[in-house]
Design an enzyme around this catalytic site. Structure first.
Site, PDB file in Angstrom:
ATOM      1  N   SER A 168       9.845-103.183 -64.413  1.00 39.57           N
ATOM      2  CA  SER A 168      10.162-102.691 -65.746  1.00 39.57           C
ATOM      3  C   SER A 168       9.018-103.073 -66.678  1.00 39.57           C
ATOM      4  O   SER A 168       8.061-103.744 -66.279  1.00 39.57           O
ATOM      5  CB  SER A 168      11.471-103.316 -66.256  1.00 39.57           C
ATOM      6  OG  SER A 168      11.325-104.731 -66.383  1.00 39.57           O
ATOM      7  N   LYS A 169       9.118-102.660 -67.925  1.00 38.45           N
ATOM      8  CA  LYS A 169       8.044-102.944 -68.877  1.00 38.45           C
ATOM      9  C   LYS A 169       7.831-104.441 -69.063  1.00 38.45           C
ATOM     10  O   LYS A 169       6.707-104.892 -69.291  1.00 38.45           O
ATOM     11  CB  LYS A 169       8.349-102.279 -70.231  1.00 38.45           C
ATOM     12  CG  LYS A 169       8.166-100.773 -70.210  1.00 38.45           C
ATOM     13  CD  LYS A 169       8.349-100.180 -71.592  1.00 38.45           C
ATOM     14  CE  LYS A 169       8.118 -98.671 -71.550  1.00 38.45           C
ATOM     15  NZ  LYS A 169       8.281 -98.063 -72.890  1.00 38.45           N
ATOM     16  N   ARG A 170       8.894-105.229 -68.924  1.00 36.67           N
ATOM     17  CA  ARG A 170       8.718-106.672 -69.099  1.00 36.67           C
ATOM     18  C   ARG A 170       7.906-107.271 -67.956  1.00 36.67           C
ATOM     19  O   ARG A 170       7.321-108.342 -68.093  1.00 36.67           O
ATOM     20  CB  ARG A 170      10.080-107.359 -69.207  1.00 36.67           C
ATOM     21  CG  ARG A 170      10.915-107.311 -67.935  1.00 36.67           C
ATOM     22  CD  ARG A 170      12.302-107.904 -68.157  1.00 36.67           C
ATOM     23  NE  ARG A 170      13.141-107.778 -66.990  1.00 36.67           N
ATOM     24  CZ  ARG A 170      13.163-108.651 -65.993  1.00 36.67           C
ATOM     25  NH1 ARG A 170      12.375-109.715 -66.031  1.00 36.67           N
ATOM     26  NH2 ARG A 170      13.957-108.480 -64.964  1.00 36.67           N
TER      27      ARG A 170
END
Length: 485
Positions: free
Chosen positions: A257-259
């Site tokens: 994910s973006k994290r």
């Protein structure tokens, strides 16, 4: 999602059969233009690129823009820019899937003519009931229009594929033999009620017309491959070799994910990675070649094969990414790196102008390459060289500039001003001799000198700092602290 049975490749099945000798190998990358070129897409593009280049075949680019509401020109531009920055040059023009809609409809009509597709006049409510009944009975949806009937005058229709009642078996170059029961697949919609083609039809037609021989993509498309195999068979077209690779996971083993860093190629460029460093890292993210980690582009092309693709998901590892990039940074041409570095530094008001900056940075490039893993780190390491004077000294470094230290720096200034040679070795000897003459440890010299010359910014050994700054800049920075205006 349909259930599927995955059977690992048997020892009798030769993996070399996944390289087709009957024709030129053609691969493709087919992103949807709904955002940037993310790292998973970049890896897929790279694998297709390497496989095609190794065989002397073609690597093609298709923009799957049939979803007109989500597809944007900006996203197309971002994908093309990301591909160019990564150095993944494609053959021919990028193909727009939306522009080929007439061809997709032509094939749908051909399937109708052969009795392999049909016009379905079911309303949305009727389809919902049919699907519920099929689910309750443990079977796939079958439209009542698959065997014909009198068409209503006032009702729109979809075109559906007449799903065969035979199991689907796929020999995947990564997953092995994968089998789905016929009951898993409904009568697939090929054309929507507005006449627009659906994804699976468009992909099959485009891949066939582009001559694609190998489809290398994420394993989230594995079920799509079953649908597409049915369409290939219905059209009597040869199936391409499918190779479905596991998706990339984050360092914690969870879906990326973006994290975790599921960012666009432009973000990695802005973080200071070199395209060749990112290519090397991505190639090893789900593909192995013995214990080798570091590859040149030519080595990657020579070594890459579908046999080396792993069935287990790869994990993003920023430490390894930085390690690989550092290797390529050290090999990179200094003039090229200087150009990239100065571009990053443009417009910063706290820095000296371009001509002066270049004069100081040019002899420092080897040092900066050794001390940096990315261009962003190189920017930080170069700061002490090109900051405008007088500059603010950080609090921790300022503690070393006591009155006694400033008096000692004044004497050192005179010694430096009178010194004839100006290279790191000679200056290192001067600093050592000066400390002995002062009767103090080198720290009493080095720490205040570092504070005065760098302001607390990261910097190498002091003799090298002196050599890189030059006599005039060194004396001027010392004067700023000894006799501030």
């Amino acid at each position: 999602m349909p259930n599927m049975l995955i059977i690992p490749p048997t020892s009798q099945r030769s993996k070399s059969s996944h390289v087709q000798n009957r024709q030129e190998i053609i691969t493709r990358f087919a992103p949807s233009p709904t955002g940037y070129l993310h790292i998973g897409g970049a890896r897929t593009a790279l694998f297709n690129y390497l496989f095609a280049r190794k065989s002397g075949g073609q690597f093609k680019l298709r923009i799957e823009d049939t979803d007109r509401e989500r597809s944007t020109t900006q996203a197309v531009d971002a994908i093309l820019a990301g591909m160019r920055w990564l150095g993944l040059d494609w053959d021919g023009d990028a193909v727009s899937q939306h522009a080929r809609a007439d061809r997709h409809r032509e094939i749908a009509e051909a399937l109708i003519a052969e009795g392999k597709a049909f016009r379905c006049y079911c309303t949305a409510e009727e389809v919902e009931k049919l699907r519920a009944d099929a689910f309750a009975e443990g079977r796939a949806l079958r439209s009542p229009w698959r065997d014909g009937g009198t068409a209503p005058d006032d009702r729109r229709f979809t075109v559906r594929f007449r799903a065969p009642d035979t199991d689907v078996v796929l020999d995947d170059a990564v997953q092995g033999e994968v089998r789905w029961a016929a009951k898993e697949f409904d009568d697939l919609i090929l054309l929507r009620a507005d006449g627009n083609p659906t994804y699976n039809l468009a992909v099959v037609v485009d891949d066939h017309d582009m001559g694609v021989t190998h489809v290398i993509r994420g394993d989230d498309h594995l079920v799509n491959a079953a649908r597409q195999a049915q369409l290939y068979d219905a059209m009597d077209w040869p199936r391409p070799v499918f190779a479905h690779i596991p998706l990339i996971h984050g360092p914690d083993g969870k879906k990326l994910s973006k994290r975790h860093g599921a960012l666009g190629a432009d973000a990695y460029r802005d973080m200071g990675y070199l395209p060749e460093g990112l290519r090397n890292y991505l190639a090893r993210l789900g593909w192995s070649h013995g214990d080798q980690e570091l590859f040149s582009d030519s080595e990657l092309i020579e070594a890459f094969s579908l046999d080396g693709l792993n069935k287990a998901p790869a994990r993003l590892d920023f430490d390894k990414m930085a390690f690989v990039n550092h290797h390529h940074l050290r090999l990179a041409d200094n003039a090229r790196l200087l150009a990239l570095l100065t571009k990053r530094l443009e417009g910063q008001s706290t820095l000296v102008d371009g001509a002066v900056a270049n004069a100081r940075l040019t002899p420092a490039m080897d040092m900066l390459k050794e001390r940096s893993k990315t261009l962003a780190e190189m920017e930080t390491q170069a700061y002490f060289l090109i900051r405008k004077r007088p500059f603010q000294i950080d609090e921790a470094s300022g503690k070393h500039l006591s009155s006694d230290a400033l008096e000692r720096l004044s004497r050192l200034r005179d010694a430096l001003s009178a010194h004839h040679e100006w290279d790191a070795d000679s200056l290192g000897g001067l600093l050592k001799d000066f400390a002995e003459a002062e009767g103090v440890g080198f720290g009493k010299i080095g720490q205040p000198l570092r504070a005065a010359l760098t302001g607390g910014a990261p910097a190498p050994d002091m003799s090298l700092v002196l050599a890189l700054l030059g006599r005039d800049e060194t004396i001027a920075r010392l004067d700023d602290q000894i006799s501030p205006a």
